[in-house]
Write a protein that holds these residues in place. Structure first.
Motif, PDB file in Angstrom:
ATOM      1  N   GLY A 208     -72.024   2.756  -8.303  1.00 38.54           N
ATOM      2  CA  GLY A 208     -72.461   4.126  -8.543  1.00 38.54           C
ATOM      3  C   GLY A 208     -72.637   4.439 -10.014  1.00 38.54           C
ATOM      4  N   THR A 209     -72.434   5.716 -10.363  1.00 41.34           N
ATOM      5  CA  THR A 209     -72.487   6.152 -11.756  1.00 41.34           C
ATOM      6  C   THR A 209     -71.087   6.564 -12.192  1.00 41.34           C
ATOM      7  OG1 THR A 209     -72.967   8.449 -11.192  1.00 41.34           O
ATOM      8  CG2 THR A 209     -74.848   6.971 -11.457  1.00 41.34           C
ATOM      9  N   THR A 210     -70.798   6.399 -13.454  1.00 45.71           N
ATOM     10  CA  THR A 210     -69.461   6.708 -13.971  1.00 45.71           C
ATOM     11  C   THR A 210     -69.576   7.601 -15.200  1.00 45.71           C
ATOM     12  OG1 THR A 210     -68.656   4.552 -13.219  1.00 45.71           O
ATOM     13  CG2 THR A 210     -67.294   5.739 -14.807  1.00 45.71           C
ATOM     14  N   TYR A 211     -68.777   8.631 -15.241  1.00 50.03           N
ATOM     15  CA  TYR A 211     -68.714   9.539 -16.391  1.00 50.03           C
ATOM     16  C   TYR A 211     -67.955   8.862 -17.530  1.00 50.03           C
ATOM     17  CZ  TYR A 211     -67.393  13.692 -19.112  1.00 50.03           C
ATOM     18  OH  TYR A 211     -67.192  14.611 -20.113  1.00 50.03           O
ATOM     19  N   ILE A 212     -68.542   8.898 -18.718  1.00 45.07           N
ATOM     20  CA  ILE A 212     -67.929   8.269 -19.894  1.00 45.07           C
ATOM     21  C   ILE A 212     -67.572   9.356 -20.893  1.00 45.07           C
ATOM     22  CG2 ILE A 212     -68.213   6.568 -21.739  1.00 45.07           C
ATOM     23  CD1 ILE A 212     -68.177   5.337 -19.004  1.00 45.07           C
ATOM     24  N   PRO A 213     -66.291   9.683 -21.049  1.00 47.70           N
ATOM     25  CA  PRO A 213     -65.907  10.764 -21.971  1.00 47.70           C
ATOM     26  C   PRO A 213     -66.424  10.543 -23.397  1.00 47.70           C
ATOM     27  CG  PRO A 213     -64.058  10.154 -20.583  1.00 47.70           C
ATOM     28  CD  PRO A 213     -65.123   9.142 -20.328  1.00 47.70           C
ATOM     29  N   LEU A 214     -66.453   9.299 -23.847  1.00 48.11           N
ATOM     30  CA  LEU A 214     -66.896   9.039 -25.220  1.00 48.11           C
ATOM     31  C   LEU A 214     -68.310   9.549 -25.440  1.00 48.11           C
ATOM     32  CD1 LEU A 214     -66.506   5.990 -27.468  1.00 48.11           C
ATOM     33  CD2 LEU A 214     -68.801   6.622 -26.815  1.00 48.11           C
ATOM     34  N   ILE A 215     -69.196   9.326 -24.460  1.00 56.75           N
ATOM     35  CA  ILE A 215     -70.580   9.771 -24.608  1.00 56.75           C
ATOM     36  C   ILE A 215     -70.632  11.293 -24.662  1.00 56.75           C
ATOM     37  CG2 ILE A 215     -72.877   9.767 -23.579  1.00 56.75           C
ATOM     38  CD1 ILE A 215     -72.120   7.061 -24.560  1.00 56.75           C
ATOM     39  N   ALA A 216     -69.857  11.949 -23.818  1.00 59.62           N
ATOM     40  CA  ALA A 216     -69.833  13.412 -23.812  1.00 59.62           C
ATOM     41  C   ALA A 216     -69.188  13.944 -25.083  1.00 59.62           C
ATOM     42  CB  ALA A 216     -69.087  13.919 -22.582  1.00 59.62           C
ATOM     43  N   ASN A 217     -68.080  13.344 -25.494  1.00 59.92           N
ATOM     44  CA  ASN A 217     -67.363  13.825 -26.676  1.00 59.92           C
ATOM     45  C   ASN A 217     -68.154  13.612 -27.958  1.00 59.92           C
ATOM     46  OD1 ASN A 217     -65.300  14.450 -24.951  1.00 59.92           O
ATOM     47  ND2 ASN A 217     -64.073  12.633 -25.417  1.00 59.92           N
ATOM     48  N   ALA A 218     -69.069  12.635 -27.930  1.00 59.81           N
ATOM     49  CA  ALA A 218     -69.850  12.354 -29.132  1.00 59.81           C
ATOM     50  C   ALA A 218     -70.958  13.369 -29.349  1.00 59.81           C
ATOM     51  CB  ALA A 218     -70.461  10.952 -29.044  1.00 59.81           C
ATOM     52  N   ASN A 219     -71.140  14.265 -28.382  1.00 59.66           N
ATOM     53  CA  ASN A 219     -72.159  15.288 -28.554  1.00 59.66           C
ATOM     54  C   ASN A 219     -71.798  16.213 -29.710  1.00 59.66           C
ATOM     55  OD1 ASN A 219     -74.402  15.209 -26.717  1.00 59.66           O
ATOM     56  ND2 ASN A 219     -72.923  15.406 -25.062  1.00 59.66           N
ATOM     57  N   ASP A 220     -72.780  16.539 -30.522  1.00 59.39           N
ATOM     58  CA  ASP A 220     -72.645  17.559 -31.547  1.00 59.39           C
ATOM     59  C   ASP A 220     -73.965  18.325 -31.570  1.00 59.39           C
ATOM     60  OD1 ASP A 220     -74.473  15.939 -32.991  1.00 59.39           O
ATOM     61  OD2 ASP A 220     -72.841  14.865 -33.952  1.00 59.39           O
ATOM     62  N   ALA A 221     -74.153  19.155 -32.554  1.00 61.42           N
ATOM     63  CA  ALA A 221     -75.385  19.941 -32.605  1.00 61.42           C
ATOM     64  C   ALA A 221     -76.626  19.072 -32.726  1.00 61.42           C
ATOM     65  CB  ALA A 221     -75.318  20.929 -33.768  1.00 61.42           C
ATOM     66  N   GLN A 222     -76.451  17.832 -33.183  1.00 59.29           N
ATOM     67  CA  GLN A 222     -77.581  16.918 -33.338  1.00 59.29           C
ATOM     68  C   GLN A 222     -77.732  15.964 -32.161  1.00 59.29           C
ATOM     69  OE1 GLN A 222     -78.070  16.287 -38.096  1.00 59.29           O
ATOM     70  NE2 GLN A 222     -76.751  14.832 -37.091  1.00 59.29           N
ATOM     71  N   ASN A 223     -76.752  15.952 -31.264  1.00 58.35           N
ATOM     72  CA  ASN A 223     -76.737  14.968 -30.165  1.00 58.35           C
ATOM     73  C   ASN A 223     -76.725  13.541 -30.708  1.00 58.35           C
ATOM     74  OD1 ASN A 223     -76.795  16.681 -27.792  1.00 58.35           O
ATOM     75  ND2 ASN A 223     -78.869  17.236 -28.425  1.00 58.35           N
ATOM     76  N   ASP A 224     -75.791  13.229 -31.583  1.00 61.67           N
ATOM     77  CA  ASP A 224     -75.725  11.907 -32.210  1.00 61.67           C
ATOM     78  C   ASP A 224     -75.124  10.843 -31.301  1.00 61.67           C
ATOM     79  OD1 ASP A 224     -76.797  12.013 -34.934  1.00 61.67           O
ATOM     80  OD2 ASP A 224     -75.234  13.482 -35.317  1.00 61.67           O
ATOM     81  N   ASN A 225     -75.199  11.056 -29.993  1.00 61.90           N
ATOM     82  CA  ASN A 225     -74.684  10.063 -29.038  1.00 61.90           C
ATOM     83  C   ASN A 225     -75.807   9.324 -28.325  1.00 61.90           C
ATOM     84  OD1 ASN A 225     -75.657  12.228 -27.576  1.00 61.90           O
ATOM     85  ND2 ASN A 225     -74.131  12.052 -25.954  1.00 61.90           N
ATOM     86  N   LEU A 226     -77.053   9.479 -28.786  1.00 66.45           N
ATOM     87  CA  LEU A 226     -78.186   8.895 -28.074  1.00 66.45           C
ATOM     88  C   LEU A 226     -78.433   7.457 -28.516  1.00 66.45           C
ATOM     89  CD1 LEU A 226     -80.509  12.021 -28.138  1.00 66.45           C
ATOM     90  CD2 LEU A 226     -78.874  11.314 -26.384  1.00 66.45           C
ATOM     91  N   TYR A 227     -79.085   6.687 -27.616  1.00 57.61           N
ATOM     92  CA  TYR A 227     -79.215   5.240 -27.810  1.00 57.61           C
ATOM     93  C   TYR A 227     -77.879   4.636 -28.272  1.00 57.61           C
ATOM     94  CZ  TYR A 227     -84.242   4.919 -26.998  1.00 57.61           C
ATOM     95  OH  TYR A 227     -85.488   4.912 -26.418  1.00 57.61           O
ATOM     96  N   PRO A 228     -76.829   4.760 -27.446  1.00 54.38           N
ATOM     97  CA  PRO A 228     -75.532   4.174 -27.825  1.00 54.38           C
ATOM     98  C   PRO A 228     -75.658   2.664 -27.989  1.00 54.38           C
ATOM     99  CG  PRO A 228     -75.564   4.767 -25.494  1.00 54.38           C
ATOM    100  CD  PRO A 228     -76.813   5.333 -26.089  1.00 54.38           C
ATOM    101  N   TYR A 229     -74.810   2.092 -28.840  1.00 47.42           N
ATOM    102  CA  TYR A 229     -74.790   0.640 -29.020  1.00 47.42           C
ATOM    103  C   TYR A 229     -73.950   0.034 -27.908  1.00 47.42           C
ATOM    104  CZ  TYR A 229     -76.332   2.141 -33.636  1.00 47.42           C
ATOM    105  OH  TYR A 229     -77.021   2.740 -34.672  1.00 47.42           O
ATOM    106  N   VAL A 230     -74.543  -0.913 -27.190  1.00 45.75           N
ATOM    107  CA  VAL A 230     -73.902  -1.510 -26.020  1.00 45.75           C
ATOM    108  C   VAL A 230     -73.973  -3.025 -26.156  1.00 45.75           C
ATOM    109  CG1 VAL A 230     -73.927  -1.669 -23.502  1.00 45.75           C
ATOM    110  CG2 VAL A 230     -74.625   0.468 -24.614  1.00 45.75           C
ATOM    111  N   HIS A 231     -72.810  -3.693 -26.117  1.00 43.86           N
ATOM    112  CA  HIS A 231     -72.761  -5.149 -26.244  1.00 43.86           C
ATOM    113  C   HIS A 231     -71.816  -5.733 -25.189  1.00 43.86           C
ATOM    114  CE1 HIS A 231     -74.751  -4.905 -30.162  1.00 43.86           C
ATOM    115  NE2 HIS A 231     -73.847  -4.018 -30.547  1.00 43.86           N
ATOM    116  N   LEU A 232     -72.271  -6.780 -24.497  1.00 41.76           N
ATOM    117  CA  LEU A 232     -71.419  -7.539 -23.583  1.00 41.76           C
ATOM    118  C   LEU A 232     -70.576  -8.510 -24.396  1.00 41.76           C
ATOM    119  CD1 LEU A 232     -70.552  -8.557 -20.738  1.00 41.76           C
ATOM    120  CD2 LEU A 232     -72.512 -10.129 -20.865  1.00 41.76           C
TER     121      LEU A 232
END
Length: 547
Positions: A208-232
């Motif tokens: 399914g889908t999972t809520y990630i607090p880090l992505i939500a918490n990283a929101n600011d007035a600029q939305n600086d949480n977009l295109y997160p860096y993801v590495h396996l």
């Protein structure tokens, strides 16, 4: 001997001495010029290979057929690349052109530098992607009618007729500005997006889908949480970074495994736009040394105040996320840079290219483009790792891309800091494609992979024959083909294989025995570029398939 004879002889000796001195000066000058030319060559060179691609590619990926997939938005109005045979795109939801007979994607044949238009229906603006095991490019999300779309592109030779396919299975959450990573089970994890603080799997794997607090918490007035860096990572966990925060995520249990320290220096993700890379992994140490590099970004507020021309970030952060007490080590680049891209080179150095010294991502928000690429040596001592290289004369800022080619060059495309195509004025829409020839090409005899298997089984030993190698040591490095967009190469990884000492077989040829990566955790099943590296010079790559 009279006075006049003595005087003549003295003048003759002096004259000869002067000639010798002049000759020595000429030789010294020539030596200095030759040395300077060698240094310039060692810093690389630039060449425009396509004068007008017809589109400005904001998404670029290299296929195992030695072609480059170029992809732009569809709601940008007509491009300069017509679709063939009167084909047109009819889209009542398009915000710019309901009836459009121009292409917004293309295939570049790297052998001939020719462009073939491709047809894509829904809007791919600021979407994400990744190659799956069979070499098919999976492309997810976008804007408007493309928000929940999954598209596929099964590559073919440059003169083939492959094209985009729009699937009927939608994303579970619509995603705009997300990031993808290929997983060991063959699925892709898709993380984040504007207004979306979840992750999901493509194709769905039952988690399914999972809520990630880090992505939500990283929101600011600029939305600086977009295109997160993801590495396996080699422990089968996912490193996720957004804004200034990061964590380790266990994708098998859908739980956060560990929160990591804050990276100082301001926001690093879109729209502030630094870049990130998983540094090369090595089979010689059992894939145990794992480090993440993040460089550049923008001053907070640069996106909200585009006229302020706030300075870009100069620092890089480096962390060993799997260590007992991980922490960020900071180091400054020679130049301030946002919208730069970190590329892993075949010799295991890092190439930093594109971007601007002021502003942020977004339309009209970039100032003072950085034309000078930088080389970063991960194995150098702190303070000695950076080297500036030969500058280009073509600015590449918002919506530009960078990809390593199988011949070792760097393909640079795109740059459009305007809502629509604007071909005049400051930082116009860039339709040219150029290639950077790095320092390791033309500076010495390059090794040649004369023979190597095209298919590698996990953990299996194999032998490669290399011509023009070094009798002492030859590296065999595997480099993935990532999806480049918005200053981040999604899915990028470089693997140094454990190898034996070269064995001479005559005629300047050597055989090297290597061990393939042990599992799909280290190397997700896909096509990789296999480079032989000798004395710092990489070969032209051979494509190999793992899995």
């Amino acid at each position: 001997m009279g006075v006049s004879e003595k005087s003549y002889m003295m003048r003759t000796v002096a004259s000869r001495g002067s000639l010798v001195q002049q000759l020595l000066q000429v030789l010294l000058f020539c030596s200095l010029v030759a040395l300077l030319l060698q240094q310039v060559a060692a810093q690389g060179s630039w060449k425009v290979i396509v004068e007008n691609a017809g589109i400005a590619s904001m998404h670029t990926a290299i296929t195992h057929y030695n072609t480059a997939v170029l992809l732009d938005r569809t709601d940008i109005g007509p491009s300069q690349l017509p679709l063939p045979n009167g084909v047109c795109r009819n889209d009542p939801d398009d915000e710019s052109s309901k009836h459009d007979c121009t292409a917004h994607s293309a295939l570049l044949d790297l052998a001939t530098n020719t462009i073939r238009p491709l047809f894509v229906q829904t809007d791919t603006w600021c979407s994400s992607g990744q190659f799956r095991a069979d070499g098919t490019l999976v492309q997810t999300g976008g804007d408007n009618d493309g928000l929940s779309k999954i598209r596929t592109f099964a590559p073919c030779p440059g003169d083939g007729d492959c094209n985009w396919v729009e699937t009927n299975v939608p994303l579970q959450n619509g995603r705009w500005y997300a990031s993808n990573a290929q997983l060991p089970d063959g699925t892709q994890i898709v993380v984040g997006g504007r207004g979306i603080a979840t992750l999901e799997y493509v194709p769905p794997n039952g988690r399914g889908t999972t809520y990630i607090p880090l992505i939500a918490n990283a929101n600011d007035a600029q939305n600086d949480n977009l295109y997160p860096y993801v590495h396996l990572l080699p422990n089968n966990q996912i490193f996720i970074f957004a804004n200034q925060d990061s964590l380790l995520y266990d994708w098998q249990t859908n739980k956060v495994a560990k929160n990591l320290p804050v990276l100082p220096g301001g926001p690093r993700n879109y729209p502030s736009a630094g870049s990130s890379a998983l540094l090369p992994l090595s089979g010689f140490n059992g894939w145990a040394d794992v480090e993440i590099l993040i460089c550049g970004g923008a001053t907070y507020g640069a996106f909200l105040n585009p006229g302020a021309a706030l300075p870009a970030t100069q620092s890089c952060g480096r962390i060993a996320p799997l260590s007992a007490n991980p922490g960020w080590a900071l180091e400054n680049m020679p130049l301030r840079r946002n919208m730069g891209e970190l590329l892993l080179l075949p010799d295991r150095n890092v190439f930093i290219v594109n971007g601007a010294a002021n502003g942020a991502q977004g339309w009209g928000n970039a100032q003072n483009p950085v034309l000078t690429p930088v080389l970063y040596n991960p194995n150098g001592a702190p303070g000695t790792r950076f080297q500036t290289l030969t500058a280009t004369d073509i600015p590449r800022v918002y919506h530009s891309t960078a990809n390593v080619l199988p011949d070792g060059r760097i393909l640079i495309a795109g740059s459009n800091t305007h809502q629509f195509y604007t071909l005049t004025g400051y930082l116009p829409t860039e339709l040219r494609i150029e290639a950077h020839t790095p320092y390791y090409i033309g500076a010495g005899a390059r090794p040649v992979i004369a023979n190597a298997p095209g298919e590698l089984a996990y953990g299996a030993r194999f032998t490669a024959t290399v011509d023009n190698g070094n009798a002492k040591f030859i590296d065999l490095n595997l480099l993935s083909a990532p999806y480049s967009t918005h200053s981040f190469s999604q899915g990028q990884r470089l693997l140094q294989l454990a190898t034996s000492a070269p064995a001479a077989v005559g005629g300047g040829s050597y055989t090297v025995t290597a061990t393939a990566p042990p599992t799909s955790v280290i190397a997700p099943s896909a096509y990789y570029m296999l480079f032989a590296v000798s004395d710092g010079f990489p070969s032209v790559a051979q494509w190999v398939h793992i899995g």
